[in-house]
Design a protein around this motif. Sequence first.
Motif, PDB file in Angstrom:
ATOM      1  N   GLY A 175      -3.833  15.901 -42.800  1.00  0.00           N
ATOM      2  CA  GLY A 175      -3.212  15.232 -41.651  1.00  0.00           C
ATOM      3  C   GLY A 175      -4.086  15.321 -40.407  1.00  0.00           C
ATOM      4  N   ARG A 176      -4.681  16.497 -40.197  1.00  0.00           N
ATOM      5  CA  ARG A 176      -5.579  16.679 -39.051  1.00  0.00           C
ATOM      6  C   ARG A 176      -6.763  15.707 -39.154  1.00  0.00           C
ATOM      7  N   ALA A 177      -7.368  15.613 -40.346  1.00  0.00           N
ATOM      8  CA  ALA A 177      -8.523  14.723 -40.532  1.00  0.00           C
ATOM      9  C   ALA A 177      -8.114  13.261 -40.311  1.00  0.00           C
ATOM     10  N   ILE A 178      -6.909  12.895 -40.746  1.00  0.00           N
ATOM     11  CA  ILE A 178      -6.446  11.514 -40.547  1.00  0.00           C
ATOM     12  C   ILE A 178      -6.244  11.246 -39.050  1.00  0.00           C
ATOM     13  N   HIS A 194       2.993  25.346 -36.701  1.00  0.00           N
ATOM     14  CA  HIS A 194       1.693  25.688 -36.113  1.00  0.00           C
ATOM     15  C   HIS A 194       1.391  24.810 -34.891  1.00  0.00           C
ATOM     16  N   ALA A 195       2.165  25.011 -33.812  1.00  0.00           N
ATOM     17  CA  ALA A 195       1.979  24.162 -32.623  1.00  0.00           C
ATOM     18  C   ALA A 195       0.611  24.382 -31.981  1.00  0.00           C
ATOM     19  N   GLY A 196       0.090  25.602 -32.058  1.00  0.00           N
ATOM     20  CA  GLY A 196      -1.228  25.891 -31.474  1.00  0.00           C
ATOM     21  C   GLY A 196      -2.320  25.089 -32.165  1.00  0.00           C
ATOM     22  N   ARG A 197      -2.233  24.984 -33.496  1.00  0.00           N
ATOM     23  CA  ARG A 197      -3.235  24.208 -34.241  1.00  0.00           C
ATOM     24  C   ARG A 197      -3.102  22.719 -33.878  1.00  0.00           C
ATOM     25  N   ALA A 198      -1.851  22.261 -33.696  1.00  0.00           N
ATOM     26  CA  ALA A 198      -1.637  20.856 -33.321  1.00  0.00           C
ATOM     27  C   ALA A 198      -2.213  20.583 -31.924  1.00  0.00           C
ATOM     28  N   GLU A 199      -2.074  21.566 -31.008  1.00  0.00           N
ATOM     29  CA  GLU A 199      -2.643  21.406 -29.654  1.00  0.00           C
ATOM     30  C   GLU A 199      -4.155  21.224 -29.723  1.00  0.00           C
ATOM     31  N   GLU A 200      -4.804  21.946 -30.657  1.00  0.00           N
ATOM     32  CA  GLU A 200      -6.267  21.813 -30.796  1.00  0.00           C
ATOM     33  C   GLU A 200      -6.649  20.391 -31.228  1.00  0.00           C
ATOM     34  N   VAL A 201      -5.826  19.792 -32.093  1.00  0.00           N
ATOM     35  CA  VAL A 201      -6.101  18.422 -32.540  1.00  0.00           C
ATOM     36  C   VAL A 201      -5.931  17.456 -31.363  1.00  0.00           C
ATOM     37  N   VAL A 202      -4.886  17.693 -30.561  1.00  0.00           N
ATOM     38  CA  VAL A 202      -4.642  16.845 -29.390  1.00  0.00           C
ATOM     39  C   VAL A 202      -5.796  16.970 -28.394  1.00  0.00           C
ATOM     40  N   THR A 203      -6.293  18.176 -28.203  1.00  0.00           N
ATOM     41  CA  THR A 203      -7.422  18.380 -27.286  1.00  0.00           C
ATOM     42  C   THR A 203      -8.637  17.579 -27.768  1.00  0.00           C
ATOM     43  N   ALA A 204      -8.884  17.606 -29.085  1.00  0.00           N
ATOM     44  CA  ALA A 204     -10.024  16.863 -29.633  1.00  0.00           C
ATOM     45  C   ALA A 204      -9.832  15.355 -29.447  1.00  0.00           C
ATOM     46  N   LEU A 205      -8.600  14.881 -29.602  1.00  0.00           N
ATOM     47  CA  LEU A 205      -8.329  13.444 -29.433  1.00  0.00           C
ATOM     48  C   LEU A 205      -8.513  13.030 -27.972  1.00  0.00           C
ATOM     49  N   ARG A 206      -8.044  13.884 -27.066  1.00  0.00           N
ATOM     50  CA  ARG A 206      -8.198  13.545 -25.639  1.00  0.00           C
ATOM     51  C   ARG A 206      -9.672  13.540 -25.245  1.00  0.00           C
ATOM     52  N   PRO A 256     -10.923  16.724 -46.669  1.00  0.00           N
ATOM     53  CA  PRO A 256      -9.902  15.965 -45.921  1.00  0.00           C
ATOM     54  C   PRO A 256     -10.464  14.675 -45.332  1.00  0.00           C
ATOM     55  N   GLU A 257     -11.737  14.702 -44.961  1.00  0.00           N
ATOM     56  CA  GLU A 257     -12.347  13.509 -44.347  1.00  0.00           C
ATOM     57  C   GLU A 257     -12.459  12.371 -45.372  1.00  0.00           C
ATOM     58  N   GLU A 258     -12.682  12.718 -46.657  1.00  0.00           N
ATOM     59  CA  GLU A 258     -12.752  11.667 -47.683  1.00  0.00           C
ATOM     60  C   GLU A 258     -11.382  11.007 -47.872  1.00  0.00           C
ATOM     61  N   VAL A 259     -10.315  11.788 -47.727  1.00  0.00           N
ATOM     62  CA  VAL A 259      -8.968  11.206 -47.817  1.00  0.00           C
ATOM     63  C   VAL A 259      -8.701  10.339 -46.575  1.00  0.00           C
ATOM     64  N   ALA A 260      -9.095  10.850 -45.412  1.00  0.00           N
ATOM     65  CA  ALA A 260      -8.868  10.096 -44.165  1.00  0.00           C
ATOM     66  C   ALA A 260      -9.560   8.739 -44.216  1.00  0.00           C
ATOM     67  N   GLN A 261     -10.751   8.718 -44.809  1.00  0.00           N
ATOM     68  CA  GLN A 261     -11.493   7.456 -44.887  1.00  0.00           C
ATOM     69  C   GLN A 261     -10.697   6.411 -45.690  1.00  0.00           C
ATOM     70  N   SER A 262     -10.023   6.866 -46.753  1.00  0.00           N
ATOM     71  CA  SER A 262      -9.253   5.911 -47.565  1.00  0.00           C
ATOM     72  C   SER A 262      -8.023   5.414 -46.805  1.00  0.00           C
TER      73      SER A 262
END
Length: 248
Positions: free
Chosen positions: A23-26, A44-56, A218-224
């Motif tokens: 999900g993170r890779a997607i 795991h809200a802290g891990r989700a915050e890290e994904v949001v930081t990367a998106l921003r 995970p990145e190979e799944v995200a690509q599909s």
Amino acid sequence: MNPERIDLGGRVALVTGASRGIGRAIALALGRAGADVAVNCHSHAGRAEEVVTALRAMGRRAMVVAADVSVRAAVEEMVVRIGRELGPIEILINNAGIANLRGLDELDEAEFDRTIAVNLKSAFLCTQAVLPAMRASRHGRIVNLSSAAARGPGVVGVHYNASKAGLEGLTRGYAARLAAEGITVNAIAPGPIETDMAGPLRQTDAFRRVPVGRLGTPEEVAQSVLMVIDNPFITGQTIGVNGGVVLG
Ligand code: NAP
């Protein structure tokens, strides 16, 4: 395929279970393609915050939405919040899932029910919640994360087989009913992928016998996922991303 070549600029996506793993890779791939992304997690809200930081950092609008996607009220509240803060959801990725290893004699009713609720009912609840906006705009993309275990024996247990086979039925049923309204619904069925979920499964024979000789990323799944989102003529399909694992 290069995600940067796909233009999802201005589109709003919800990825369930995006704090970790596939999900993170997607979520990150959608962001790289220009989408604004709601990052759902359970605990795991802290891990989700890290994904949001990367998106921003990519210049996208992004938010964390902690919600148990197997609970209708939590899903409805989550979708309303996303609509208010990011806008109507046009891309839904039903990725959240659990895979608790159980042999035939260990599997009890509670584990069966929980697995069906988190892996299958969640996709129904999230789809129902986003459909009114997608149907109003006559545009939508829904991708459900199935598994090679939907059609093959898998390694987790019959509860997991049933949840993923059900998810593929849900995919085809929605796809047929929504095709004329500009909404595509597809499933991606990964084989063994390098994530936390794979941890306890790594020592099983099926995981050691992947024909390409390694676990997927995970990145190979995200690509599909990006590939099916980009193609309006693919609907009702299950795409295997499995290193050659077909019937384990
Ligand atoms: P993972 O690393 O275990 O991550 C699971 C994700 O789902 C986490 O973000 C978790 O949130 C979230 N989640 C779990 N229960 C939830 C709930 N009730 N409500 C909301 N979120 C919930 O799993 P993964 O390997 O990335 O798997 C992602 C999907 O791919 C799953 O549907 C899985 O069945 C499927 N899949 C995986 C593999 C594989 O080998 N890894 C193979 C085939 C299919 P928290 O972080 O907050 O707990």
